[in-house]
Design a protein around this motif. Structure first.
Motif, PDB file in Angstrom:
ATOM      1  N   VAL A   1      30.731  29.086  35.046  1.00 16.61           N
ATOM      2  CA  VAL A   1      30.750  30.529  35.327  1.00 16.61           C
ATOM      3  C   VAL A   1      31.846  30.940  36.304  1.00 16.61           C
ATOM      4  N   GLY A   2      32.468  30.000  37.021  1.00 16.86           N
ATOM      5  CA  GLY A   2      33.500  30.368  37.975  1.00 16.86           C
ATOM      6  C   GLY A   2      32.928  31.130  39.157  1.00 16.86           C
ATOM      7  N   ASP A   3      33.696  32.107  39.663  1.00 17.73           N
ATOM      8  CA  ASP A   3      33.235  32.914  40.792  1.00 17.73           C
ATOM      9  C   ASP A   3      33.592  34.375  40.568  1.00 17.73           C
ATOM     10  N   GLY A   4      33.268  35.213  41.567  1.00 21.20           N
ATOM     11  CA  GLY A   4      33.494  36.641  41.430  1.00 21.20           C
ATOM     12  C   GLY A   4      34.956  37.004  41.295  1.00 21.20           C
ATOM     13  N   ALA A   5      35.830  36.311  42.020  1.00 19.16           N
ATOM     14  CA  ALA A   5      37.262  36.610  41.950  1.00 19.16           C
ATOM     15  C   ALA A   5      37.796  36.366  40.545  1.00 19.16           C
ATOM     16  N   ALA A   6      37.425  35.234  39.945  1.00 17.82           N
ATOM     17  CA  ALA A   6      37.875  34.934  38.583  1.00 17.82           C
ATOM     18  C   ALA A   6      37.299  35.941  37.588  1.00 17.82           C
ATOM     19  N   LEU A   7      36.049  36.314  37.792  1.00 17.09           N
ATOM     20  CA  LEU A   7      35.414  37.283  36.896  1.00 17.09           C
ATOM     21  C   LEU A   7      36.168  38.607  36.899  1.00 17.09           C
ATOM     22  N   LEU A   8      36.478  39.124  38.086  1.00 21.02           N
ATOM     23  CA  LEU A   8      37.099  40.441  38.184  1.00 21.02           C
ATOM     24  C   LEU A   8      38.545  40.419  37.720  1.00 21.02           C
ATOM     25  N   ARG A   9      39.190  39.272  37.744  1.00 20.96           N
ATOM     26  CA  ARG A   9      40.526  39.167  37.155  1.00 20.96           C
ATOM     27  C   ARG A   9      40.457  39.101  35.640  1.00 20.96           C
ATOM     28  N   ARG A  10      39.346  38.562  35.128  1.00 21.97           N
ATOM     29  CA  ARG A  10      39.256  38.295  33.700  1.00 21.97           C
ATOM     30  C   ARG A  10      38.656  39.456  32.911  1.00 21.97           C
ATOM     31  N   ARG A  11      37.672  40.152  33.468  1.00 20.79           N
ATOM     32  CA  ARG A  11      36.954  41.162  32.684  1.00 20.79           C
ATOM     33  C   ARG A  11      37.893  42.280  32.245  1.00 20.79           C
ATOM     34  N   PRO A  12      38.010  42.528  30.937  1.00 16.78           N
ATOM     35  CA  PRO A  12      38.922  43.575  30.460  1.00 16.78           C
ATOM     36  C   PRO A  12      38.557  44.971  30.937  1.00 16.78           C
ATOM     37  N   ASP A  13      37.250  45.272  31.063  1.00 20.03           N
ATOM     38  CA  ASP A  13      36.893  46.619  31.484  1.00 20.03           C
ATOM     39  C   ASP A  13      37.303  46.876  32.933  1.00 20.03           C
ATOM     40  N   VAL A  14      37.319  45.826  33.769  1.00 20.17           N
ATOM     41  CA  VAL A  14      37.799  45.983  35.148  1.00 20.17           C
ATOM     42  C   VAL A  14      39.302  46.244  35.147  1.00 20.17           C
ATOM     43  N   ARG A  15      40.042  45.476  34.344  1.00 17.37           N
ATOM     44  CA  ARG A  15      41.484  45.701  34.254  1.00 17.37           C
ATOM     45  C   ARG A  15      41.792  47.081  33.686  1.00 17.37           C
ATOM     46  N   GLN A  16      41.025  47.514  32.711  1.00 18.50           N
ATOM     47  CA  GLN A  16      41.241  48.827  32.122  1.00 18.50           C
ATOM     48  C   GLN A  16      41.025  49.932  33.155  1.00 18.50           C
ATOM     49  N   ALA A  17      39.949  49.837  33.924  1.00 18.62           N
ATOM     50  CA  ALA A  17      39.668  50.862  34.934  1.00 18.62           C
ATOM     51  C   ALA A  17      40.735  50.871  36.026  1.00 18.62           C
ATOM     52  N   GLU A  18      41.233  49.688  36.416  1.00 15.01           N
ATOM     53  CA  GLU A  18      42.275  49.623  37.447  1.00 15.01           C
ATOM     54  C   GLU A  18      43.573  50.235  36.942  1.00 15.01           C
ATOM     55  N   ARG A  19      43.920  49.998  35.695  1.00 12.89           N
ATOM     56  CA  ARG A  19      45.143  50.577  35.134  1.00 12.89           C
ATOM     57  C   ARG A  19      45.015  52.099  34.974  1.00 12.89           C
ATOM     58  N   ASN A  20      43.814  52.560  34.660  1.00 14.46           N
ATOM     59  CA  ASN A  20      43.599  54.008  34.597  1.00 14.46           C
ATOM     60  C   ASN A  20      43.782  54.645  35.971  1.00 14.46           C
ATOM     61  N   LEU A  21      43.369  53.938  37.025  1.00 16.46           N
ATOM     62  CA  LEU A  21      43.582  54.430  38.388  1.00 16.46           C
ATOM     63  C   LEU A  21      45.076  54.501  38.706  1.00 16.46           C
TER      64      LEU A  21
END
Length: 485
Positions: free
Chosen positions: A283-303
Motif C-alpha cells: 500500500v505504500g504511504d500517504g505521500a506516494a498515494l497523493l502523488r499517484r492518485r489521478p483525481d488529486v493531480r487533476q484537482a491540483e492542475r485545476n488550481l
C-alpha cells in the motif's frame, strides 16, 4: 528611416519586458496536502494484511490470473469511456496549441485586382475618370506584444488544463481496470456459490425423500415433510439470483471490453473461485498515494489553471499593443512592381479599454473566487483520497478476520460431519443426525464462499482507492512523445 525602425523595435522590446501581472502559481502553504500527516504512513498499515512496499503499476497482475490479465488488457484497449477521455484530452491539447499560436507573429497576404472607375471629384477633377484595371495587394506581419503577460498566463492555464485532462483520462483508466476485475470476480464467485448452494439443495432433496419414505412407513408426522419441502424451496430460491449475477457479470465485462452482450464468449468465465491474494497487499504511504492518485493531480492542475486566470483578468486592466509591419503595392494594373506603387508601414497599434466601469475589476474578483473554490476542491479531494484508503484498509482487514473465523467454523463443521458419518456407520446415531451435520457443513461452506467473494471485492476496492493502474499508459505515452521529437 532605419533609425526610426530600430527605435520602434527597441520600444517593442522595452514594452515586452514590462512583466507578467497576477500571482505566480505555487502550492499554497495552507493546502491540506502540505500537512505532514498527509504524507505519513496509513493508520491501518500496521496490520499484517499490508506492507509498506509501493503499489505496482499493474496491480491486477498480483493475482497471477491470465484470463483476468487478458480481460483488463482488452478493456484498456477498447473501452468506450477511455475513448471519450482520449478525445477530451486531444481537444484540450488543441486548445493549448491555439493559445500558443496567439504568441506568434501573424502573417497575412492579400491580393485584390479589380476593374472599375474611380471618382473624379475625389481626385480633384471635374472630369469623369476612365474605367481601368487596378490592383491592391501586400503582406502584413503583426505581433502582439505581451507586455503584461496575458498570453503567458493564458498559456499557463491551457497547459494546466491539458495536464488536468490527462489526469482525468488516467482516472478513467484505473476505474475501468478495477471495474473489469470486479466483474470478473463477481462471475467467478457466483459460480462457486452456485456450486455450494446446489450441494445444499441436493442434501435437502435427499432429506425430503427420506422424510417421505418414513411417512409412508408410518414413522413420521406430516408436518415433518412440510417443513422439509419448505426448506428445500428456500434453498432453491437462492440459486436464481446467483445465476442472474453470473450472467450480469458477463454483460458487464462485454460492455467494459467494448463488446455487445452477444459477442462475449460465454465459455470464457468458467472459474470456480474468485481471484484472491494470499499475501500482504503493498500500500505504500500517504505521500506516494497523493502523488499517484489521478483525481488529486487533476484537482491540483485545476488550481494552477485557476491561478493563471487571475493574471489573465489582471492584464485586461492594461493596454494591448500589437506591432505591425505592412508592405505592398497599389495603383493601376500596369504599375504592378513599379517603385511609385510600393507602400509600407511600421508601427504599434494600441488598444485600451479603460477600466472605469469596474467590469475588469469584477473579472479579477471572479477569478480570485474561482481560485479559492479550486483550492477548497483540491483540499476536499486530498481528504477524500486518504479517507477512502483508510476505510478500504479497515474494511478489508476486518473482513479478513471474519473470513478466518468462517474458515475455522467450516473446518470444524467438516470434522463434525466426518465424525457423524463414522458414528452413523457404527449405528451410534440415526441418519437424520448425520444428515443434519452435512447441512451444517453446507451452510458453513456457503458463508465462507460469500466471505471469499467479499474479500476479493474489498481487495479491488482498496486497489482502486490506492489509484494505481494508469502508470503503464503514461510511460508508453512519454516514450511515444520522445520518439516523435
Amino acid at each position: 528611416m532605419k533609425t526610426r525602425i530600430l527605435l520602434s523595435w527597441a520600444a517593442l522590446a522595452i514594452l515586452s519586458a514590462c512583466g507578467t501581472v497576477g500571482p505566480n502559481y505555487n502550492l499554497p502553504q495552507q493546502a491540506v496536502l502540505q500537512r505532514p500527516s498527509a504524507a505519513a504512513q496509513f493508520l491501518g498499515s500496521n496490520d499484517t494484511a499490508y506492507t509498506s512496499e509501493p503499489l505496482p503499476a499493474q496491480w491486477w497482475r498480483l493475482y497471477q490470473d491470465p484470463v483476468l490479465d487478458g480481460l483488463i488488457q482488452q478493456a484498456l484497449a477498447a473501452n468506450t469511456d477511455l475513448r471519450v477521455a482520449a478525445a477530451n484530452l486531444a481537444r484540450t491539447q488543441a486548445v493549448a496549441q491555439e493559445v500558443e499560436a496567439g504568441g506568434r507573429p501573424v502573417v497575412a497576404v492579400s491580393a485584390a485586382p479589380s476593374y472599375g472607375r474611380a471618382s473624379g471629384a475625389a481626385n480633384g477633377t471635374t472630369k469623369s475618370m476612365p474605367a481601368a484595371w487596378s490592383h491592391d495587394g501586400g503582406l502584413t506581419v503583426a505581433y502582439q506584444a505581451d507586455m503584461f503577460g496575458r498570453l503567458a498566463r493564458a498559456m499557463e492555464s491551457a497547459n494546466a488544463d491539458t495536464q488536468s485532462a490527462q489526469a482525468a483520462a488516467d482516472l478513467v483508466r484505473i476505474t475501468v481496470a478495477a471495474e473489469t476485475a470486479r466483474a470478473y470476480a463477481d462471475a467467478c464467485s457466483a459460480l462457486r456459490q452456485m456450486t455450494v448452494v446446489q450441494h445444499s439443495i441436493d442434501l435437502q432433496q435427499h432429506f425430503v425423500t427420506l422424510t417421505d419414505r418414513r411417512m409412508r412407513g408410518g414413522r413420521g408426522a406430516a408436518i415433518e415433510g412440510t417443513r422439509a419441502r419448505s426448506q428445500l424451496a428456500q434453498l432453491q430460491s437462492g440459486l436464481p439470483p446467483l445465476q442472474s449475477r453470473h450472467l450480469v457479470a458477463h454483460y458487464r465485462l462485454a460492455a467494459l471490453t467494448g463488446l455487445l452482450p452477444a459477442e462475449m464468449d460465454r465459455h470464457l468465465l468458467q472459474c470456480q473461485a474468485a481471484p484472491r491474494l494470499v499475501s500482504s497487499i503493498p500500500v505504500g504511504d500517504g505521500a506516494a498515494l497523493l502523488r499517484r492518485r489521478p483525481d488529486v493531480r487533476q484537482a491540483e492542475r485545476n488550481l494552477a489553471s485557476a491561478t493563471a486566470r487571475i493574471g489573465m483578468a489582471t492584464a485586461d486592466l492594461y493596454p494591448n499593443i500589437t506591432f505591425g509591419l505592412g508592405a505592398g503595392s497599389a495603383g493601376s494594373l500596369s504599375s504592378v512592381g513599379a517603385a511609385n506603387a510600393f507602400r509600407w508601414s511600421l508601427g504599434p497599434v494600441v488598444s485600451w479599454t479603460l477600466p472605469s466601469t469596474g467590469s475588469a475589476r469584477s473579472r479579477i474578483m471572479q477569478a480570485e473566487a474561482g481560485t479559492d473554490s479550486a483550492l477548497a476542491h483540491f483540499d476536499g479531494v486530498v481528504i477524500n483520497a486518504l479517507k477512502e484508503v483508510e476505510s478500504a484498509m479497515t474494511v478489508y482487514a476486518h473482513e479478513l478476520s471474519r473470513n478466518g473465523a468462517l474458515k475455522t467454523a467450516r473446518d470444524e463443521s467438516a470434522r463434525a460431519s466426518a465424525q457423524s458419518q463414522q458414528l452413523y456407520r457404527y449405528g451410534r446415531i440415526d441418519f437424520l443426525s448425520a444428515l443434519d451435520s452435512e447441512r451444517t457443513l453446507a451452510a458453513s461452506d456457503a458463508a465462507l464462499a460469500e466471505s471469499d467473494a467479499q474479500l476479493t471485492t474489498d481487495q479491488i476496492a482498496l486497489f482502486l482507492a490506492l489509484g494505481g493502474g494508469w502508470e503503464a499508459a503514461a510511460i508508453q505515452g512519454n516514450a511515444s512523445n520522445a520518439a516523435a521529437m
